[in-house]
Every structure is written in structure tokens, then in C-alpha cells.
Design a protein around this motif. Structure first.
Motif, PDB file in Angstrom:
ATOM      1  N   GLN A 261       0.831  -1.203   0.000  1.00  0.00           N
ATOM      2  CA  GLN A 261       0.000   0.000   0.000  1.00  0.00           C
ATOM      3  C   GLN A 261       0.867   1.255   0.000  1.00  0.00           C
ATOM      4  OE1 GLN A 261      -2.750  -0.041   3.277  1.00  0.00           O
ATOM      5  NE2 GLN A 261      -3.957  -1.721   2.437  1.00  0.00           N
ATOM      6  N   ARG A 262       1.924   1.239   0.806  1.00  0.00           N
ATOM      7  CA  ARG A 262       2.843   2.392   0.848  1.00  0.00           C
ATOM      8  C   ARG A 262       3.526   2.601  -0.495  1.00  0.00           C
ATOM      9  NH1 ARG A 262       4.658   0.234   6.164  1.00  0.00           N
ATOM     10  NH2 ARG A 262       3.474   1.393   7.705  1.00  0.00           N
ATOM     11  N   ARG A 263       3.939   1.495  -1.133  1.00  0.00           N
ATOM     12  CA  ARG A 263       4.595   1.615  -2.444  1.00  0.00           C
ATOM     13  C   ARG A 263       3.645   2.216  -3.482  1.00  0.00           C
ATOM     14  NH1 ARG A 263       7.244  -4.090  -3.326  1.00  0.00           N
ATOM     15  NH2 ARG A 263       8.222  -4.225  -1.311  1.00  0.00           N
ATOM     16  N   TYR A 264       2.413   1.710  -3.540  1.00  0.00           N
ATOM     17  CA  TYR A 264       1.426   2.250  -4.486  1.00  0.00           C
ATOM     18  C   TYR A 264       1.155   3.731  -4.208  1.00  0.00           C
ATOM     19  CZ  TYR A 264       0.171  -2.281  -6.497  1.00  0.00           C
ATOM     20  OH  TYR A 264       0.185  -3.482  -7.156  1.00  0.00           O
TER      21      TYR A 264
ATOM     22  N   LEU B  48       4.340  10.317  -6.596  1.00  0.00           N
ATOM     23  CA  LEU B  48       5.427  10.738  -7.489  1.00  0.00           C
ATOM     24  C   LEU B  48       4.902  11.081  -8.884  1.00  0.00           C
ATOM     25  CD1 LEU B  48       8.275   8.300  -6.423  1.00  0.00           C
ATOM     26  CD2 LEU B  48       8.074  10.742  -5.919  1.00  0.00           C
ATOM     27  N   VAL B  49       3.940  10.323  -9.383  1.00  0.00           N
ATOM     28  CA  VAL B  49       3.327  10.638 -10.681  1.00  0.00           C
ATOM     29  C   VAL B  49       2.611  11.977 -10.605  1.00  0.00           C
ATOM     30  CG1 VAL B  49       1.516   9.934 -12.292  1.00  0.00           C
ATOM     31  CG2 VAL B  49       3.155   8.259 -11.469  1.00  0.00           C
TER      32      VAL B  49
ATOM     33  N   VAL C 180       5.513  19.330 -14.471  1.00  0.00           N
ATOM     34  CA  VAL C 180       5.436  19.533 -15.921  1.00  0.00           C
ATOM     35  C   VAL C 180       4.492  20.681 -16.248  1.00  0.00           C
ATOM     36  CG1 VAL C 180       4.595  18.480 -18.066  1.00  0.00           C
ATOM     37  CG2 VAL C 180       6.105  17.198 -16.559  1.00  0.00           C
ATOM     38  N   VAL C 181       3.346  20.732 -15.597  1.00  0.00           N
ATOM     39  CA  VAL C 181       2.377  21.805 -15.852  1.00  0.00           C
ATOM     40  C   VAL C 181       2.951  23.155 -15.437  1.00  0.00           C
ATOM     41  CG1 VAL C 181       0.134  22.732 -15.145  1.00  0.00           C
ATOM     42  CG2 VAL C 181       0.350  20.330 -15.758  1.00  0.00           C
ATOM     43  N   ILE C 182       3.587  23.211 -14.284  1.00  0.00           N
ATOM     44  CA  ILE C 182       4.180  24.480 -13.831  1.00  0.00           C
ATOM     45  C   ILE C 182       5.278  24.925 -14.782  1.00  0.00           C
ATOM     46  CG2 ILE C 182       5.605  25.511 -12.015  1.00  0.00           C
ATOM     47  CD1 ILE C 182       3.917  23.895 -10.004  1.00  0.00           C
ATOM     48  N   LEU C 183       6.127  24.013 -15.231  1.00  0.00           N
ATOM     49  CA  LEU C 183       7.184  24.377 -16.178  1.00  0.00           C
ATOM     50  C   LEU C 183       6.603  24.827 -17.515  1.00  0.00           C
ATOM     51  CD1 LEU C 183       9.843  21.615 -15.451  1.00  0.00           C
ATOM     52  CD2 LEU C 183      10.012  24.066 -14.950  1.00  0.00           C
TER      53      LEU C 183
END
Length: 94
Positions: A27-30, A36-37, A44-47
């Protein structure tokens, strides 16, 4: 409407049971991967916004607004005689 809600509730219950069946480590990994995604998409949007605002010359172009009623027809629509005939028939005065 009630049956849709019941189906959605059943689906959420099934998903919740599947999530709870996972180990805490998994659960922690997911959760970490999804965060992170999310962080990557936000960056990406801010850049992209930063790049677009830095690239612009900060000039506002004011142009004349054309009347859509008097808009010239494209050559393709002039070749379409069926739609022209139908339009003439619809708007024909009696």
C-alpha cells in the motif's frame, strides 16, 4: 437512479476490499508511486506555464470582430448543393 448508486457502492466496496487485502508495504509503495506521478505532472504543468509566459512578448492584439451572420462561406460549402437547397427550403417564406 438508485440501482446505479447501488452498483457504484458495490464497486467501491470491492475496490476497498482489494486495497485492504494488500500488505501495508505494498500500500505504501502504491501510494508513493501515485504521489510521485502526481508530483511529476504538477512539475510539468508548472514548467509549461512558466515557459509559455516567459516566451510571450506580453503584447495584446486587438482585432476586429467579424459578424458571424455575414461570414463568407468556404468553397467546400458552396459545392454542397444539397445543404443549400435544404436551407433554402427551411427558410423559404410563404
Amino acid at each position: 437512479m438508485k440501482t446505479i448508486r447501488i452498483n457504484i457502492d458495490k464497486w467501491f466496496d470491492k475496490q476497498d476490499k482489494g486495497w485492504r487485502a494488500l500488505s501495508l508495504d505494498r500500500q505504501r509503495r502504491y501510494t508513493l508511486c501515485l504521489f510521485l506521478v502526481y508530483l511529476l505532472l504538477t512539475a510539468v504543468v508548472i514548467l509549461k506555464v512558466w515557459y509559455d509566459t516567459a516566451k510571450s512578448d506580453n503584447r495584446m492584439v486587438i482585432e476586429h470582430i467579424d459578424n458571424p451572420v455575414r461570414k463568407k462561406e468556404s468553397p467546400a460549402s458552396q459545392l454542397d448543393t444539397l445543404s443549400t437547397k435544404l436551407k433554402e427550403k427551411i427558410y423559404e417564406r410563404k
